[in-house]
Write a protein that holds these residues in place. Sequence first.
Motif, PDB file in Angstrom:
ATOM      1  N   GLU A 197       0.839  -1.198   0.000  1.00 58.14           N
ATOM      2  CA  GLU A 197       0.000   0.000   0.000  1.00 58.14           C
ATOM      3  C   GLU A 197       0.876   1.252   0.000  1.00 58.14           C
ATOM      4  OE1 GLU A 197      -2.856   1.111   3.310  1.00 58.14           O
ATOM      5  OE2 GLU A 197      -4.174  -0.056   1.990  1.00 58.14           O
ATOM      6  N   TYR A 341      -4.739   9.751  -2.654  1.00 55.78           N
ATOM      7  CA  TYR A 341      -5.235   8.410  -3.004  1.00 55.78           C
ATOM      8  C   TYR A 341      -4.235   7.363  -2.501  1.00 55.78           C
ATOM      9  CZ  TYR A 341      -7.350   4.746  -5.979  1.00 55.78           C
ATOM     10  OH  TYR A 341      -7.964   3.629  -6.437  1.00 55.78           O
ATOM     11  N   HIS A 343      -3.290   3.375  -2.688  1.00 50.13           N
ATOM     12  CA  HIS A 343      -3.589   2.175  -3.491  1.00 50.13           C
ATOM     13  C   HIS A 343      -2.440   1.181  -3.421  1.00 50.13           C
ATOM     14  CE1 HIS A 343      -1.296   3.566  -7.327  1.00 50.13           C
ATOM     15  NE2 HIS A 343      -0.923   4.309  -6.317  1.00 50.13           N
TER      16      HIS A 343
END
Length: 881
Positions: A197, A341, A343
Amino acid sequence: MSTEFEMDKVYSPQDIEGKLYQMWEDNDAFKAHRVEGKKPFTIVMPPPNITGQLHMGHAMDCLLQDAPTRYHRMKGDPTLWLPGTDHASIATEVKIVEQMHKEGITKEDIGREGFLKRAWEWKAEYGGRINRQQRRLGASCDWSRERFTMDEGCNAAVREVFVNLYNKGLIYRGDRIINWCPVCKTALSDAEVEYEEQASHLWHIRYPAADGSEGVVVATTRPETMLGDTGVAVNPEDARYTALVGKNVILPILNKEIPVVADDYVDMKFGTGAVKMTPAHDPNDFEVGKRHNLDSIRVTNDDGTMNANAGRFEGMTTLECRKAVVEQLQAEGYLVKIEDYTHNVGTCYRCHQTVDPVTSTQWFVHMEPLAKPAIEAVRSGKTKFVPERFSKTYYNWMENIRDWCISRQLWWGHRIPAWYCDDCNEIIVQKEAPTTCPKCGKDHLHQDEDVLDTWFSSGLWPFSTLGWPEQTEDVKYFYPTSMLVTGYDIIFFWVARMIFSGIEQMGETPFDTVLIHGLVRDDKGRKMSKSLGNGVDPLEVIDQYGADALRFSLAMGVSPGNDTRFSIEKVESARNFANKVWNASRFVLMNTQTRETIDPAKLLLPDQWILSRLNKAITEVDTHMDSGDFGMAAQKIYDFAWNEFCDWYIELAKGRLMGEDEEQKQNVRGVLYFVLEDLLKLLHPFMPFLTEEVFGYLPEHEGMLILAAWPEVKAEYDFAKEESQMEGLMEVIRTIRNLRAEMNVQANKRTHITLIPEAGWEETFALAEPYLQRLAGASDAAVGGKDALAGEKVVSAVCAAGEIRIPLGDLVDFAKEVARLEKEDKNLQNEIARANGKLSNQGFIGKAPAALIEQEREKLKTNETMLTSLQARIAELKENL
């Protein structure tokens, strides 16, 4: 010289482990033999990398293979634990390149042949290191059958399989999206990509319509890849974009028109419902691009920099290009917004750098036809995972598997057996190098430069190591293997590939059971790593505490599939256990000069108890070993050895050994010898060095313990009644010890003990005196009724077998004694209330097994009887206050 003087007072593993391992090797103790008509037990060792240095994971792996190997060998099964090492293509090449860098030279400086010469020299220098370290752990594998993934036999197997699959159309060369590591400069399979991540941004970019209308807004985490965009996709059901489908939008910066296509892949609810298509840099875009004939334009070089297709950004790193692209988009008004963000980003499993999805010409295995029978093999139970929950990981991987990219742009490894004709471009795939092109007859041929993914050869390990593709006797006898022991982290890397390779090439799955173990973590539950500095070198632990202590500390508490915590305190505890067994063995051998015969007619209660407990220990250890629960097996052996044999039976035996009854002395020596010998056998799979050393001191022993027969349950030593009687006496002894401790009675103070038995315990209490004298500080012991010692100042306690009364005179503080008994009274009442609540609960009664309900009722009845005796005693004491 007598055994008493031969056996050292102190157990010193450093003095014995090396010589014992040499003895085993010199006598071919590990060598597997084929025995016609007998089913073998076979394990192939997960081959460690030749670059490997032993770590705690290896130590756990070794223990969990060595323990069942030693167990089955002693059970009389033809047993093969086949060792070997893996060439570890990327890992080894990286190490060698690093070494060359220090010398100021590169691969290109010395060429392929020069590099491979260095690689084989590296293998010669370091390849045997981990095997020497495994020997330190006590690994009892058949070193005479040791294999290497690039030895000539394994090479032949790799070529055979490659050609077979190619001829079936299951291996092909094509242009597809693959994972590319710009640091290692090679393709990677999906299994070699680790996801982590990362915090990043989502850039929203406007692509205006070519006809001047509004166009679309797309979002991306990699703005630099837009330089390779060749389309925008929307869902055909999305009414917002119906008018745009089939038209063009303008790609900002490059100012070129790209089409808008409709595809079901697009999720209308995610983001704006419009997705930029970069077929050369995204696997999903690649598939959409194929369906709609979109161009595939790669914008990065193999080293991760931008190429000529990136225009003015050529030569920049991807991050430099990202920054420059965003700045230009902002300047030209195309950047709508930027969002934070988080991801998952793919990284290389070796160098941990970000992987770049790119289109590339590579070799692939067509997986769908191979995956189906491999899935069925597990579903049907031909191969079972222990624990079973890991089959879900396997199914998830196999049911969603994509074609496997097997070519690597490296020099160390199995070179792909494919040749290209320079004159007519024919591709020739065969096991041996061709001399002429079969199509045009010319001899201008060159071999493919790439090597195969390391896991291609590792996937053949269960049968290539046995001599396949030759139909050797070992292949016929030992395949399929019995068990694979491995960590949960390589189920898809390795386990899945072995299963489909075994079924495809051999016609049957390669092993019956896949035993999954977890990671060895530090004492705080953290993964051991260089960055945390919490790694522990097993060899240092062995140097200080011995291999057996390390092995047993890893075994205790381990359960299939679960991570375990390592601590030096556990090793010290295991070392203490080894010392306990050594000292107990030394005591037995000081008193035993020959193998005495046991006379069943002269067995006393403690003898019957320990023999019956030994039978149960053998049964339970067998069950746990057969099911792969080695942690529970080790725990059972520990409990029997320490809590039953050492703490109870040996202490009870000392009285008779010092007595005058020669027949009893002979019988107790026989029992001590018999139990010790079987205990050494039970413990051998976990503590091989200690047990082998002690076994060598046993009078009249035969051969080596490693090849001795495993203990068997003896029906004549099942004494269920006597075992129960002895357990009752042991509870009495523990209760008296606790009473004395609470009353601070001096250890040398002898007391008269009166026992008041519950119904059925009269016979047992009549035998109790010598045991209470030996272990409970009794001067004498009498059996009485409820009025025994009435009116006298006594301290008392109740247990399941009855009541214990001890006159302690002025040593007892009566008020304190009443307070203690009232506390016990309260605890009993709480337990009775809990049991009544449980037994009146219809939910419990309706769902619980009958045996459990009956067990609760019996416990309640016992506690009620104990409470009655206790309350009567409290009342009696209060009268004397």
